[in-house]
Structure formats: structure tokens, C-alpha cells
Design a protein around this motif. Sequence first.
Motif, short mmCIF file in Angstrom:
data_model
loop_
_atom_site.label_atom_id
_atom_site.label_comp_id
_atom_site.label_asym_id
_atom_site.label_seq_id
_atom_site.Cartn_x
_atom_site.Cartn_y
_atom_site.Cartn_z
N HIS A 1 8.07 9.54 -15.43
CA HIS A 1 7.67 10.95 -15.35
C HIS A 1 8.80 11.90 -15.71
CE1 HIS A 1 3.98 9.47 -13.64
NE2 HIS A 1 4.64 8.88 -12.65
N GLY A 2 9.84 11.39 -16.34
CA GLY A 2 10.89 12.25 -16.86
C GLY A 2 11.61 13.06 -15.80
N GLY A 3 11.79 12.49 -14.63
CA GLY A 3 12.49 13.21 -13.56
C GLY A 3 11.78 14.45 -13.10
N GLY A 4 10.46 14.52 -13.27
CA GLY A 4 9.68 15.68 -12.84
C GLY A 4 9.14 16.52 -13.97
N GLY A 5 9.60 16.30 -15.21
CA GLY A 5 9.08 17.05 -16.34
C GLY A 5 10.16 17.81 -17.08
N PRO B 1 3.78 14.84 -11.03
CA PRO B 1 5.17 14.47 -11.35
C PRO B 1 6.21 15.43 -10.78
CG PRO B 1 3.75 14.26 -13.28
CD PRO B 1 2.94 14.95 -12.24
N ASP B 2 5.81 16.68 -10.50
CA ASP B 2 6.75 17.64 -9.91
C ASP B 2 7.31 17.17 -8.58
OD1 ASP B 2 6.46 19.29 -12.04
OD2 ASP B 2 5.15 20.74 -11.05
N PHE B 3 6.59 16.24 -7.91
CA PHE B 3 7.09 15.72 -6.63
C PHE B 3 8.48 15.11 -6.79
CE2 PHE B 3 2.64 14.90 -4.60
CZ PHE B 3 2.48 16.27 -4.46
N ILE B 4 8.73 14.50 -7.93
CA ILE B 4 10.02 13.84 -8.14
C ILE B 4 11.14 14.87 -8.08
CG2 ILE B 4 11.42 12.54 -9.80
CD1 ILE B 4 8.83 11.22 -10.73
N ALA C 1 1.86 15.58 -19.63
CA ALA C 1 1.14 16.78 -19.21
C ALA C 1 0.86 17.65 -20.43
CB ALA C 1 1.99 17.55 -18.20
N SER C 2 -0.07 18.59 -20.28
CA SER C 2 -0.47 19.42 -21.42
C SER C 2 0.72 20.18 -21.99
CB SER C 2 -1.57 20.40 -20.99
OG SER C 2 -1.13 21.20 -19.90
N LYS C 3 1.62 20.64 -21.12
CA LYS C 3 2.78 21.39 -21.61
C LYS C 3 3.78 20.49 -22.34
CE LYS C 3 5.04 20.99 -17.09
NZ LYS C 3 5.57 21.72 -15.94
N ASP C 4 3.66 19.15 -22.14
CA ASP C 4 4.54 18.22 -22.82
C ASP C 4 3.77 17.39 -23.85
OD1 ASP C 4 6.63 19.03 -21.18
OD2 ASP C 4 6.10 17.58 -19.64
N ARG D 1 0.82 -1.21 0.00
CA ARG D 1 0.00 0.00 0.00
C ARG D 1 0.86 1.27 0.00
NH1 ARG D 1 -2.73 -4.16 1.67
NH2 ARG D 1 -5.01 -4.20 1.61
N LEU D 2 1.98 1.24 0.71
CA LEU D 2 2.86 2.39 0.73
C LEU D 2 3.39 2.70 -0.66
CD1 LEU D 2 4.98 1.85 3.98
CD2 LEU D 2 2.84 3.08 3.72
N LEU D 3 3.86 1.68 -1.35
CA LEU D 3 4.44 1.89 -2.67
C LEU D 3 3.37 2.28 -3.69
CD1 LEU D 3 7.01 -1.05 -2.78
CD2 LEU D 3 7.44 1.36 -2.27
N GLU D 4 2.19 1.68 -3.60
CA GLU D 4 1.12 2.04 -4.52
C GLU D 4 0.70 3.50 -4.34
OE1 GLU D 4 -1.94 -0.78 -3.73
OE2 GLU D 4 -1.12 -2.30 -5.09
N PHE D 5 0.63 3.95 -3.10
CA PHE D 5 0.28 5.36 -2.86
C PHE D 5 1.37 6.28 -3.38
CE2 PHE D 5 0.86 9.11 -0.16
CZ PHE D 5 -0.33 9.77 -0.42
N MET D 6 2.63 5.92 -3.15
CA MET D 6 3.72 6.77 -3.62
C MET D 6 3.67 6.93 -5.14
SD MET D 6 7.85 6.17 -3.22
CE MET D 6 7.82 4.83 -4.42
N LEU D 7 3.45 5.83 -5.86
CA LEU D 7 3.38 5.90 -7.31
C LEU D 7 2.16 6.69 -7.77
CD1 LEU D 7 4.49 2.28 -8.30
CD2 LEU D 7 5.86 4.37 -8.26
N ALA D 8 1.03 6.54 -7.06
CA ALA D 8 -0.16 7.31 -7.41
C ALA D 8 0.07 8.80 -7.18
CB ALA D 8 -1.35 6.82 -6.58
N ALA D 9 0.80 9.14 -6.12
CA ALA D 9 1.10 10.55 -5.86
C ALA D 9 2.00 11.12 -6.96
CB ALA D 9 1.76 10.70 -4.49
#
Length: 567
Positions: free
Chosen positions: A400-404, A363-366, A520-523, A350-358
Amino acid sequence: MADRDRDWDFHLRTLSNIARDSNVANDPASDPNVLVSVRRLYELCKAENSQDLVARVYPQFNKIFQRSVSSLSQSRTSNGFLLLAILQFFIDFGEVVLHDADSSLKTFFRSCLSREFADPIVAEAVLEFLNTNQNKFLTSFPTLLPQFYPLLLKLIAWNGEKLEKPFLRLFPALISPGSFLPMFPSLIDFPILVVALERVERSSGSLVGNNLASIQKSKVPEMLLALMDEAYTGSTIGDGGGDSGTEASSTIDVVDPLFLELLKDENDGLSERHWNSPGMTAVIQITINTAQSDRLKQMLNVTPRILDVYFSVALQEVNNSLICALIPLLMSRNSTLLPDKDFSYKVRKRLLEFMLAAFQRSPDFIALLKKPIINRLGEAYDNPAKTELALQLCWAIGEHGGGGRSHKDVARELFESLELLLYENLLSSRLGLRQDSGDNSSGESFRKSSQSRLLCFVITAIAKLATYHRELLPRARVSLGKVARSQTSDARVWTRAHDYLGLLSDTGISLSILGPSKPASKDAHNPGTVNWSQGGTKMVAHIPFYILHEQGPPFHDFSFSDILPRR
């Protein structure tokens, strides 16, 4: 109407007579007629909806409430039902009589529920009361339940699965901006809370009627003396007399900060829980060396389901800043769980699934969490849990391309960390993974399999990151070339490296296969990306022939339905 008036007068006189009886007045809950009269008068006020009746009964209810609270420490009977009945009156008619129900509710939690949470009947009544009034709590008292979530967690920890459903209905109301982060370690340590409560019961007697908060406060001077004794004499904190090794006296040390943290009643913010502390070591040893109680077994099953609700609420209602702050906590606790195999597997999943969902949602979280992510990649060798976390982080970095595109510097630093992880695994077998069995051959096979899996994830992340950030392509080709030429790697590893080298030579093909699945829309400009959801109708002539396998290129424009398998 006459019967109603007689009923009203009778119950009002009953409360007045009780107030004049010194024995009952000092402990109203000891007389069952008090609860009957309070409930009946409340029903009459509710049915008549008369402000005059409410005003007449309010002084009596307020007096009984105050006297019940004052008598809690000496009372031999449960005050929970009586106080809940009066609190319901305060909540429904507080505005009419200008009574602040918030202060009365806090008094109830601190004085009554802290003593009676272990009583299963009272616990069930409290959950029913809170669920019935949940909307009022959210609108009129929004900070109350988040403030007392540790006490409510003790309630479910002690009473187990029979109260799981009503607790889960209430649980979302416990989550607020102020309780979201501190609650996470409390949920992860639910089974440890059960062990601590059981040890208190064995050493101090029944939990019903005892205020654990007062127990904690009374031990503060002992804690200071014990710390001084350890500092100046070298003795171990908690050393007892000759019978200190008995079951009754070998309790989790109350001077341990972890113990005080576990048994608190109110939310006092996020505090670090040290897994190398004496208290935690004692809990783990107790769990490993003794048979699990029924209560502990129940909480091992309930905790993952509570985490499901917690993460669901987080993704739907909690703001990005709090979720971003939660992820480092999640990473640190991923490898520090109660050592029960089934429990650890369910919680980590559950921890890993939530992290990936976040990461999927933001993607900026990365990029924002670059430092803790790099640190976790460096810990991939320590144990299987940290290796699995590193694998998932590698996937998220590449996906996620390292955050975008706007985070090129961060992408470069993450790329360098992936390169380091790749080269370390190519040069040596650093993965410190061994199976618990004594079979060295099976342990070595497990280590090699884990290392190959890690390498596959790493080279995939490198290829995807270079596809997203084209300036990294030359370095990616060098890295993948070294893997492809390696003779010591698993065949699956160097085959994958060969495939990615071929893909990276063509921009359109690499974007269609290695590019982000949901840009994302910008990409949004991703030439060559195949939109598989429109495969049955859309005509596309530039499909990458690499994925057609043996079908070969068509001689004319075609529909995706010509090459996709039919159901």
C-alpha cells in the motif's frame, strides 16, 4: 367467546388471589400457576389486540414483576421464565400502558440474569427471548445489549457450544460504537473467563443464585487491606493460612484487578489487561499444569468462530476511526494469548487476516499508525508471533505504499525502519527464535529459515515502497545492492535482491510487477500495469518481456491469451 371470557377471568383471579397470599406474594415464582396464568393472559392480549384487556392485566403483571425481583436473593426457585414472560408483555404493550420497558430490562439483567446465567435452561430461554426481540432491541433499546455484553459473554462461556448458534445470531446486536473496542480483549480472553468462573465455582459453590458483582464489591475492603499489607510488610498479596496451598483455597486472587475485570456484568469502557499481573500468571499456570475441562475445551473451539463474526461485522458496519483504533490493540494482543497451540494459531490467523483486510480497505491506516507499526517492526526478534506480525506489516507497507502518495514523509520513515531491520539481520543473527525441542541443530535451522523469510519480506517491501515513491529509489538500490553482494545470506534472499535491482531499472516493468494491485483512484496512473483480468481480449504490445520467460518477444501485437496458459 364465552370460553375466552371464562379463561380470562380465571387467570386474572388467580393472579389476584396470589397477591393476597403472603407466602406466594413474596416469592411469586414458587407457584407454577403464576407463570401459566401470565403466559395465558399474554396470549389473550396478543390475540384480541384490545387496549382495554392490556390495561386490565398490566397492574397485576407489574406487581408480580416487582415482587419477583425483590425476592431474588431469598428465592429458591428460578425467576427467569416468569420475568421473561412479563418482559415480553412490557415490550409488546409498553406503549399502550406507558411503561418504559428499558428500565425493566436493565433490572432483569442486573438482578436475575446476573444470578441465573449459569442455569442452562434459563440461558437458553434468555437467548431465545433476545433473538425473538432482536429487531425491537436494535430500534427501541439500541444501547441495552452493548451495555450488558460482559454478562452475555459469561452466559455463553459457561454454557458452551450447545448455545453457540443462538448466541452467534444475537452477537452482532452486541456490537456498537461504545462496545466495539472494549469487547475485543473480552473475546480474546474468553478461555480465561471460563477458567476464572470455574475457580469461583470451586471456591464459592454453584454459580446459580450467586451474584458475582456483589462478590466483587464485598472484596474491595480486603483488596485495600491486602495492598497495604504488601506495601508495608512485603508479604505477597493473597497469602493465606496453613492450608493456602490446597486446591480449594488457591483461587485466582479476587483482589487482582484482572479478576474483577473478567467477572464484570456491564460495559464500563476499555480497560488495560496486564498479562504480567498475579491473576493472569495464575490463570496461565492453571491452564498449563492441569487438565483442561470440557467447558474450557469448548470455548477454545468457539472463540475463533465468534471472532469471525466480530471481524465480519467490523468490516461491514464499523466506522474507520474505530477500526483504526482497534489495530494497535490487535498488535499488542497478537503475542499475548492463552498458551494453547491450536487456539493461538487459529486466533492469530484471524487477527492478521483482519489487519490486512483493514489496510486493504483503508491504506491511510498505515500512515496513521506509523508509530505502533515501527515499534512492532523493532520487536521482530522477540518470538515467532511477533516475527509473523512484523512480516505481515512489511507486506502491508510495501503493498500500500506506506499509506499512499500523499504520505511521502511517513513512507520515508517506514522505509528507514525497513532499512534498519534489513541491516540488523545482515550483520548479525538477532532473531531470538528457538524451537521448544532440545535439538540445537533443528532450532538453528528454524532460526535461519525464519530470518531468511523475514529478509525476503523486508527487501520486497523496500522494492515496492521505492516503486511507489520514486524519490526512495537511490536508497533502495543501495540497500538491495548490499544484500545482493552479501555472502552470508540465504541464496533465496540475494537472488530476490538481484531480481528486484533489475526490475527497478525500468519504471514500467517495476510498476507492472511491484506496483499496487488495486491502486486508489488518485493513484490510478500506473503506466505498464498489466490488467490480467482482461487478458483474454485486450491487445497490449508493451507487456514487460521480463515475465515472458523463455517465450521471447513476439513479432507482432498479440493477445494475452497467446502467452497465458490455457485451462
